[in-house]
Scaffold this motif. Structure first.
Motif, PDB file in Angstrom:
ATOM      1  N   ALA A   1       9.341  -2.731  -4.675  1.00  0.00           N
ATOM      2  CA  ALA A   1      10.682  -2.113  -4.798  1.00  0.00           C
ATOM      3  C   ALA A   1       9.848  -0.940  -4.688  1.00  0.00           C
ATOM      4  O   ALA A   1       8.670  -0.531  -4.604  1.00  0.00           O
ATOM      5  CB  ALA A   1       9.844  -1.911  -6.861  1.00  0.00           C
ATOM      6  N   LEU A   2      10.640   0.163  -3.924  1.00  0.00           N
ATOM      7  CA  LEU A   2      10.221   2.030  -3.175  1.00  0.00           C
ATOM      8  C   LEU A   2      10.426   2.575  -4.430  1.00  0.00           C
ATOM      9  O   LEU A   2      11.690   2.673  -4.546  1.00  0.00           O
ATOM     10  CB  LEU A   2      10.218   0.907  -1.595  1.00  0.00           C
ATOM     11  N   ALA A   3       9.326   3.361  -4.490  1.00  0.00           N
ATOM     12  CA  ALA A   3       9.846   4.151  -5.462  1.00  0.00           C
ATOM     13  C   ALA A   3      10.653   5.690  -4.861  1.00  0.00           C
ATOM     14  O   ALA A   3      11.897   5.977  -5.147  1.00  0.00           O
ATOM     15  CB  ALA A   3       8.539   5.399  -6.209  1.00  0.00           C
TER      16      ALA A   3
ATOM     17  N   CYS B   1       0.280  -1.329   0.095  1.00  0.00           N
ATOM     18  CA  CYS B   1      -0.241  -0.051  -0.031  1.00  0.00           C
ATOM     19  C   CYS B   1       0.780   1.306   0.012  1.00  0.00           C
ATOM     20  O   CYS B   1       1.717   1.088   0.710  1.00  0.00           O
ATOM     21  CB  CYS B   1      -0.843  -0.062   1.430  1.00  0.00           C
ATOM     22  N   GLU B   2       0.306   1.988  -0.694  1.00  0.00           N
ATOM     23  CA  GLU B   2       0.836   3.869  -0.716  1.00  0.00           C
ATOM     24  C   GLU B   2       1.237   3.889   0.226  1.00  0.00           C
ATOM     25  O   GLU B   2       2.413   5.026   0.599  1.00  0.00           O
ATOM     26  CB  GLU B   2       0.133   4.356  -1.701  1.00  0.00           C
TER      27      GLU B   2
ATOM     28  N   PRO C   1       5.517   1.787  -2.097  1.00  0.00           N
ATOM     29  CA  PRO C   1       6.150   0.496  -2.871  1.00  0.00           C
ATOM     30  C   PRO C   1       4.991   1.289  -4.050  1.00  0.00           C
ATOM     31  O   PRO C   1       4.228   1.898  -4.385  1.00  0.00           O
ATOM     32  CB  PRO C   1       5.516  -0.141  -2.036  1.00  0.00           C
ATOM     33  N   THR C   2       5.586   1.141  -5.144  1.00  0.00           N
ATOM     34  CA  THR C   2       4.996   1.081  -6.298  1.00  0.00           C
ATOM     35  C   THR C   2       4.983  -0.123  -7.403  1.00  0.00           C
ATOM     36  O   THR C   2       3.470  -0.084  -8.024  1.00  0.00           O
ATOM     37  CB  THR C   2       6.098   1.541  -7.765  1.00  0.00           C
ATOM     38  N   THR C   3       5.847  -1.443  -6.964  1.00  0.00           N
ATOM     39  CA  THR C   3       5.053  -2.962  -6.937  1.00  0.00           C
ATOM     40  C   THR C   3       5.821  -3.785  -6.686  1.00  0.00           C
ATOM     41  O   THR C   3       6.579  -4.205  -5.753  1.00  0.00           O
ATOM     42  CB  THR C   3       5.992  -3.021  -9.241  1.00  0.00           C
ATOM     43  N   MET C   4       5.487  -5.570  -7.071  1.00  0.00           N
ATOM     44  CA  MET C   4       5.861  -6.507  -6.290  1.00  0.00           C
ATOM     45  C   MET C   4       5.929  -7.746  -7.072  1.00  0.00           C
ATOM     46  O   MET C   4       4.964  -7.930  -7.598  1.00  0.00           O
ATOM     47  CB  MET C   4       4.547  -6.399  -4.780  1.00  0.00           C
ATOM     48  N   LEU C   5       6.827  -8.405  -6.684  1.00  0.00           N
ATOM     49  CA  LEU C   5       7.002  -9.914  -7.126  1.00  0.00           C
ATOM     50  C   LEU C   5       7.351 -10.473  -6.482  1.00  0.00           C
ATOM     51  O   LEU C   5       7.256 -10.473  -5.718  1.00  0.00           O
ATOM     52  CB  LEU C   5       7.931 -10.273  -8.108  1.00  0.00           C
ATOM     53  N   LEU C   6       7.031 -12.226  -6.637  1.00  0.00           N
ATOM     54  CA  LEU C   6       6.712 -13.301  -5.986  1.00  0.00           C
ATOM     55  C   LEU C   6       8.168 -13.928  -7.016  1.00  0.00           C
ATOM     56  O   LEU C   6       8.665 -14.491  -7.845  1.00  0.00           O
ATOM     57  CB  LEU C   6       5.864 -14.268  -6.038  1.00  0.00           C
ATOM     58  N   ALA C   7       9.044 -14.582  -5.961  1.00  0.00           N
ATOM     59  CA  ALA C   7      10.605 -14.956  -6.380  1.00  0.00           C
ATOM     60  C   ALA C   7      10.060 -16.324  -6.903  1.00  0.00           C
ATOM     61  O   ALA C   7       8.816 -17.313  -6.248  1.00  0.00           O
ATOM     62  CB  ALA C   7      10.966 -14.863  -4.556  1.00  0.00           C
ATOM     63  N   PRO C   8      10.950 -16.800  -7.603  1.00  0.00           N
ATOM     64  CA  PRO C   8      10.229 -18.310  -8.043  1.00  0.00           C
ATOM     65  C   PRO C   8      10.463 -19.828  -6.929  1.00  0.00           C
ATOM     66  O   PRO C   8       9.303 -20.588  -7.299  1.00  0.00           O
ATOM     67  CB  PRO C   8      11.275 -18.119  -8.840  1.00  0.00           C
ATOM     68  N   ASP C   9      10.487 -19.706  -5.653  1.00  0.00           N
ATOM     69  CA  ASP C   9      10.581 -20.453  -5.257  1.00  0.00           C
ATOM     70  C   ASP C   9       8.738 -20.580  -4.360  1.00  0.00           C
ATOM     71  O   ASP C   9       9.149 -21.083  -3.427  1.00  0.00           O
ATOM     72  CB  ASP C   9      12.035 -20.380  -3.672  1.00  0.00           C
ATOM     73  N   GLY C  10       8.385 -19.024  -4.330  1.00  0.00           N
ATOM     74  CA  GLY C  10       7.400 -19.080  -3.419  1.00  0.00           C
ATOM     75  C   GLY C  10       7.138 -18.453  -2.436  1.00  0.00           C
ATOM     76  O   GLY C  10       6.459 -18.305  -1.416  1.00  0.00           O
ATOM     77  N   LYS C  11       8.886 -18.119  -1.458  1.00  0.00           N
ATOM     78  CA  LYS C  11       8.957 -17.965  -0.512  1.00  0.00           C
ATOM     79  C   LYS C  11       9.435 -16.673  -0.038  1.00  0.00           C
ATOM     80  O   LYS C  11       9.424 -16.596   1.336  1.00  0.00           O
ATOM     81  CB  LYS C  11       9.547 -18.890  -0.147  1.00  0.00           C
ATOM     82  N   HIS C  12       9.813 -15.742  -0.702  1.00  0.00           N
ATOM     83  CA  HIS C  12       9.709 -14.349  -0.783  1.00  0.00           C
ATOM     84  C   HIS C  12       9.431 -13.621  -1.763  1.00  0.00           C
ATOM     85  O   HIS C  12       8.678 -14.232  -2.722  1.00  0.00           O
ATOM     86  CB  HIS C  12      11.107 -14.317  -1.380  1.00  0.00           C
ATOM     87  N   LEU C  13       9.028 -12.563  -1.867  1.00  0.00           N
ATOM     88  CA  LEU C  13       8.370 -11.321  -2.331  1.00  0.00           C
ATOM     89  C   LEU C  13       9.936  -9.784  -2.724  1.00  0.00           C
ATOM     90  O   LEU C  13      10.344 -10.087  -1.629  1.00  0.00           O
ATOM     91  CB  LEU C  13       7.962 -10.519  -1.200  1.00  0.00           C
TER      92      LEU C  13
END
Length: 199
Positions: A183-185, A143-144, A168-180
């Motif tokens: 990105a903080l603008a 959230c902003e 934050p502006t965007t967020m991705l799930l790591a390939p292992d599914g256990k980490h996020l």
């Protein structure tokens, strides 16, 4: 689409719009979970525009809300102006907004098979990004206001929060599914987040 407050279903076969379904005020990011036939949309919200776009009930919306028109020269110019405005806003942000009001912000839940909204969970802070856990029980919403909220889909509410220390502006799930990855603008950085137990 932020302009139409909708989730748009596109056909890549003939490059056409199949449907446009109500999402919520100012939708920002989309996360898919095909195995559960679900899609999740982070809706940022707007001051004074909570209703009727954001209904905190599990009642599905109508099949289709609108037919999108083709892009015109004027709309392209407006889009360019909005893009430049957004870039300026990010560049000038030197602190996390803590006292802003985003009415109607929340998490829209869609059924992929028929592109229907089946739930809308109200959340504070201006949601901008969303990632779903592989379990299908929890969704992380950045959230902003600088908070990462973990939403329990069965309880329909945020059960945990983590202060990110930035906007934050965007967020991705790591390939292992256990980490996020978040990105903080304003900090010009990327955080590695461990969601912890229950994810």
């Amino acid at each position: 689409t932020r302009r139409a407050d909708a989730l748009v279903h596109l056909s890549l076969t003939n490059l056409s719009v199949k449907s446009a379904t109500l999402a919520g005020p100012d939708p920002r990011r989309l996360a898919l979970m095909a195995k559960l036939d679900r899609a999740f949309v982070a809706c940022h919200g707007r001051t004074g525009e909570a209703a009727p776009l954001a209904l905190p009930t599990p009642i599905p919306t109508a099949d289709t809300i609108s037919v999108l028109t083709s892009i015109t020269e004027s709309s392209e110019a407006e889009t360019q102006e909005e893009s430049e405005s957004a870039e300026t806003e990010v560049e000038s942000a030197d602190a996390v907004t803590t006292n802003a009001s985003w009415d109607g912000g929340g998490l829209a839940v869609f059924r992929l098979s028929d592109a229907r909204r089946v739930d809308y969970i109200e959340l504070p802070g201006g949601p901008v990004a969303v990632v779903a856990a592989a379990s299908g029980r929890t969704v992380a919403v950045a959230c902003e206001d600088g908070q990462l909220r973990f939403v329990d889909l069965r309880l329909r509410r945020s059960t945990r929060m983590l202060a990110l220390g930035g906007r934050p502006t965007t967020m991705l799930l790591a390939p292992d599914g256990k980490h996020l990855y978040v990105a903080l603008a304003d900090q010009k950085s990327v955080l590695l987040v461990l969601p912890g137990q229950g994810w």
